[in-house]
Design a protein around this motif. Structure first.
Motif, PDB file in Angstrom:
ATOM      1  N   VAL A 133      65.224 101.545 -28.575  1.00  0.00           N
ATOM      2  CA  VAL A 133      65.714 100.200 -28.253  1.00  0.00           C
ATOM      3  C   VAL A 133      64.621  99.417 -27.530  1.00  0.00           C
ATOM      4  N   ALA A 134      63.943 100.059 -26.574  1.00  0.00           N
ATOM      5  CA  ALA A 134      62.862  99.400 -25.840  1.00  0.00           C
ATOM      6  C   ALA A 134      61.771  98.933 -26.800  1.00  0.00           C
ATOM      7  N   SER A 135      61.367  99.797 -27.737  1.00  0.00           N
ATOM      8  CA  SER A 135      60.336  99.434 -28.712  1.00  0.00           C
ATOM      9  C   SER A 135      60.803  98.308 -29.622  1.00  0.00           C
ATOM     10  N   GLY A 136      62.032  98.388 -30.090  1.00  0.00           N
ATOM     11  CA  GLY A 136      62.577  97.348 -30.960  1.00  0.00           C
ATOM     12  C   GLY A 136      62.672  96.005 -30.256  1.00  0.00           C
ATOM     13  N   LEU A 137      63.095  96.023 -28.990  1.00  0.00           N
ATOM     14  CA  LEU A 137      63.177  94.779 -28.225  1.00  0.00           C
ATOM     15  C   LEU A 137      61.787  94.183 -28.045  1.00  0.00           C
ATOM     16  N   ASP A 138      60.824  95.002 -27.676  1.00  0.00           N
ATOM     17  CA  ASP A 138      59.463  94.496 -27.466  1.00  0.00           C
ATOM     18  C   ASP A 138      58.888  93.901 -28.752  1.00  0.00           C
ATOM     19  N   ALA A 139      59.166  94.525 -29.893  1.00  0.00           N
ATOM     20  CA  ALA A 139      58.681  93.992 -31.171  1.00  0.00           C
ATOM     21  C   ALA A 139      59.301  92.617 -31.433  1.00  0.00           C
ATOM     22  N   GLU A 140      60.591  92.482 -31.152  1.00  0.00           N
ATOM     23  CA  GLU A 140      61.252  91.190 -31.364  1.00  0.00           C
ATOM     24  C   GLU A 140      60.770  90.152 -30.374  1.00  0.00           C
ATOM     25  N   LEU A 141      60.550  90.533 -29.127  1.00  0.00           N
ATOM     26  CA  LEU A 141      60.014  89.587 -28.140  1.00  0.00           C
ATOM     27  C   LEU A 141      58.632  89.106 -28.568  1.00  0.00           C
ATOM     28  N   LYS A 142      57.808  90.009 -29.062  1.00  0.00           N
ATOM     29  CA  LYS A 142      56.473  89.632 -29.545  1.00  0.00           C
ATOM     30  C   LYS A 142      56.597  88.653 -30.706  1.00  0.00           C
ATOM     31  N   ARG A 143      57.510  88.928 -31.627  1.00  0.00           N
ATOM     32  CA  ARG A 143      57.733  88.040 -32.768  1.00  0.00           C
ATOM     33  C   ARG A 143      58.140  86.644 -32.293  1.00  0.00           C
ATOM     34  N   ARG A 144      58.881  86.577 -31.185  1.00  0.00           N
ATOM     35  CA  ARG A 144      59.320  85.294 -30.629  1.00  0.00           C
ATOM     36  C   ARG A 144      58.275  84.659 -29.714  1.00  0.00           C
ATOM     37  N   GLY A 145      57.121  85.303 -29.592  1.00  0.00           N
ATOM     38  CA  GLY A 145      56.057  84.766 -28.758  1.00  0.00           C
ATOM     39  C   GLY A 145      56.267  84.985 -27.268  1.00  0.00           C
ATOM     40  N   LEU A 146      57.056  86.004 -26.929  1.00  0.00           N
ATOM     41  CA  LEU A 146      57.355  86.323 -25.529  1.00  0.00           C
ATOM     42  C   LEU A 146      56.674  87.625 -25.127  1.00  0.00           C
ATOM     43  N   PRO A 147      56.436  87.811 -23.832  1.00  0.00           N
ATOM     44  CA  PRO A 147      55.821  89.067 -23.388  1.00  0.00           C
ATOM     45  C   PRO A 147      56.808  90.235 -23.501  1.00  0.00           C
ATOM     46  N   ALA A 196      76.096 103.777 -28.402  1.00  0.00           N
ATOM     47  CA  ALA A 196      77.193 104.705 -28.086  1.00  0.00           C
ATOM     48  C   ALA A 196      78.472 104.382 -28.850  1.00  0.00           C
ATOM     49  N   TYR A 197      78.736 103.109 -29.124  1.00  0.00           N
ATOM     50  CA  TYR A 197      80.024 102.739 -29.707  1.00  0.00           C
ATOM     51  C   TYR A 197      79.919 101.865 -30.946  1.00  0.00           C
ATOM     52  N   THR A 198      78.690 101.542 -31.391  1.00  0.00           N
ATOM     53  CA  THR A 198      78.510 100.694 -32.567  1.00  0.00           C
ATOM     54  C   THR A 198      77.379 101.234 -33.436  1.00  0.00           C
ATOM     55  N   ASP A 199      77.304 100.722 -34.666  1.00  0.00           N
ATOM     56  CA  ASP A 199      76.274 101.156 -35.603  1.00  0.00           C
ATOM     57  C   ASP A 199      74.933 100.465 -35.367  1.00  0.00           C
ATOM     58  N   THR A 200      74.965  99.340 -34.644  1.00  0.00           N
ATOM     59  CA  THR A 200      73.744  98.615 -34.315  1.00  0.00           C
ATOM     60  C   THR A 200      73.711  98.388 -32.810  1.00  0.00           C
ATOM     61  N   THR A 201      72.581  97.906 -32.329  1.00  0.00           N
ATOM     62  CA  THR A 201      72.440  97.577 -30.912  1.00  0.00           C
ATOM     63  C   THR A 201      72.242  96.077 -30.792  1.00  0.00           C
ATOM     64  N   LEU A 202      73.119  95.424 -30.053  1.00  0.00           N
ATOM     65  CA  LEU A 202      72.996  93.994 -29.788  1.00  0.00           C
ATOM     66  C   LEU A 202      72.539  93.839 -28.341  1.00  0.00           C
ATOM     67  N   ILE A 203      71.395  93.179 -28.164  1.00  0.00           N
ATOM     68  CA  ILE A 203      70.809  93.001 -26.836  1.00  0.00           C
ATOM     69  C   ILE A 203      70.981  91.544 -26.430  1.00  0.00           C
ATOM     70  N   ALA A 204      71.594  91.331 -25.270  1.00  0.00           N
ATOM     71  CA  ALA A 204      71.800  89.978 -24.744  1.00  0.00           C
ATOM     72  C   ALA A 204      70.983  89.799 -23.483  1.00  0.00           C
TER      73      ALA A 204
END
Length: 191
Positions: A25-39, A102-110
């Motif tokens: 999840v940490a790696s996936g979030l960082d990849a998406e943040l990079k794609r959005r131009g965020l650190p 834990a309870y879903t098939d995907t991870t939604l990060i808010a």
């Protein structure tokens, strides 16, 4: 048994292959943040047992869902209540990763700033009293709402909040979780 909302320390956030590790999840979030131009997101270092958030989700959510439908748009409802990971990063749009949680098939990060703003709106709608614990101790909200202190306050300070204590619990839960995440720079998740 049951579902708990808990804070995640830095070691667990980056851990791979261990029980509860969030490395993917940490790696996936960082990849998406990079794609959005965020650190990349760096959780704060460990805080020790004194700064651990844990609350049990046990009351029914029916009234809370009704309040959300009445006062939030469908997109806002998704941001407030559908996440599986909350991070102290401003996210205009939640990040959805194809990683089972834990309870879903995907991870939604808010983002905690967005969740906090929505929870504050609902707290104002129901008139959530200032006496609601700030969740500085484990299970503080759970015990306050389920062991009688909320009922005692409701008897002397009735209001919309006291008409459905289960709804008030969930408003307080999301409010305090977002505040905690921002205060300590840590993610939150369900287990």
């Amino acid at each position: 048994m049951g579902i708990y909302l808990v804070s995640v320390d830095a070691a667990e956030w980056f851990a791979d292959g261990e029980e509860g590790g969030k490395g993917a999840v940490a790696s996936g979030l960082d990849a998406e943040l990079k794609r959005r131009g965020l650190p990349p997101y760096e959780p704060a270092p460990g805080r020790g047992a004194a700064s651990w958030f844990e609350e049990k989700l046990s009351p029914p959510m029916t009234g809370f869902a009704e309040v959300c439908r009445a006062h939030l748009t469908p997109q806002e409802q998704r941001v407030l209540g559908d996440w599986s990971v909350l991070v102290p990063v401003s996210l205009d749009e939640p990040v959805e990763l194809p990683i089972g949680s834990a309870y879903t098939d995907t991870t939604l990060i808010a983002g905690a700033p967005q969740v906090l703003a929505l929870a504050e709106r609902l707290a104002a709608v129901i008139g959530l009293p200032a006496e609601v614990p700030d969740a500085s101790e484990n299970l503080a909200l759970t015990f306050w709402f389920l062991e009688g202190e909320a009922e005692e306050l409701a008897a002397t300070r009735p209001g919309l909040w006291s008409e459905d204590l289960d709804t008030a619990f969930y408003v307080a839960l999301y409010l305090r979780a977002a505040q905690f995440s921002l205060r300590y720079g840590c993610p939150m998740t369900y287990c």
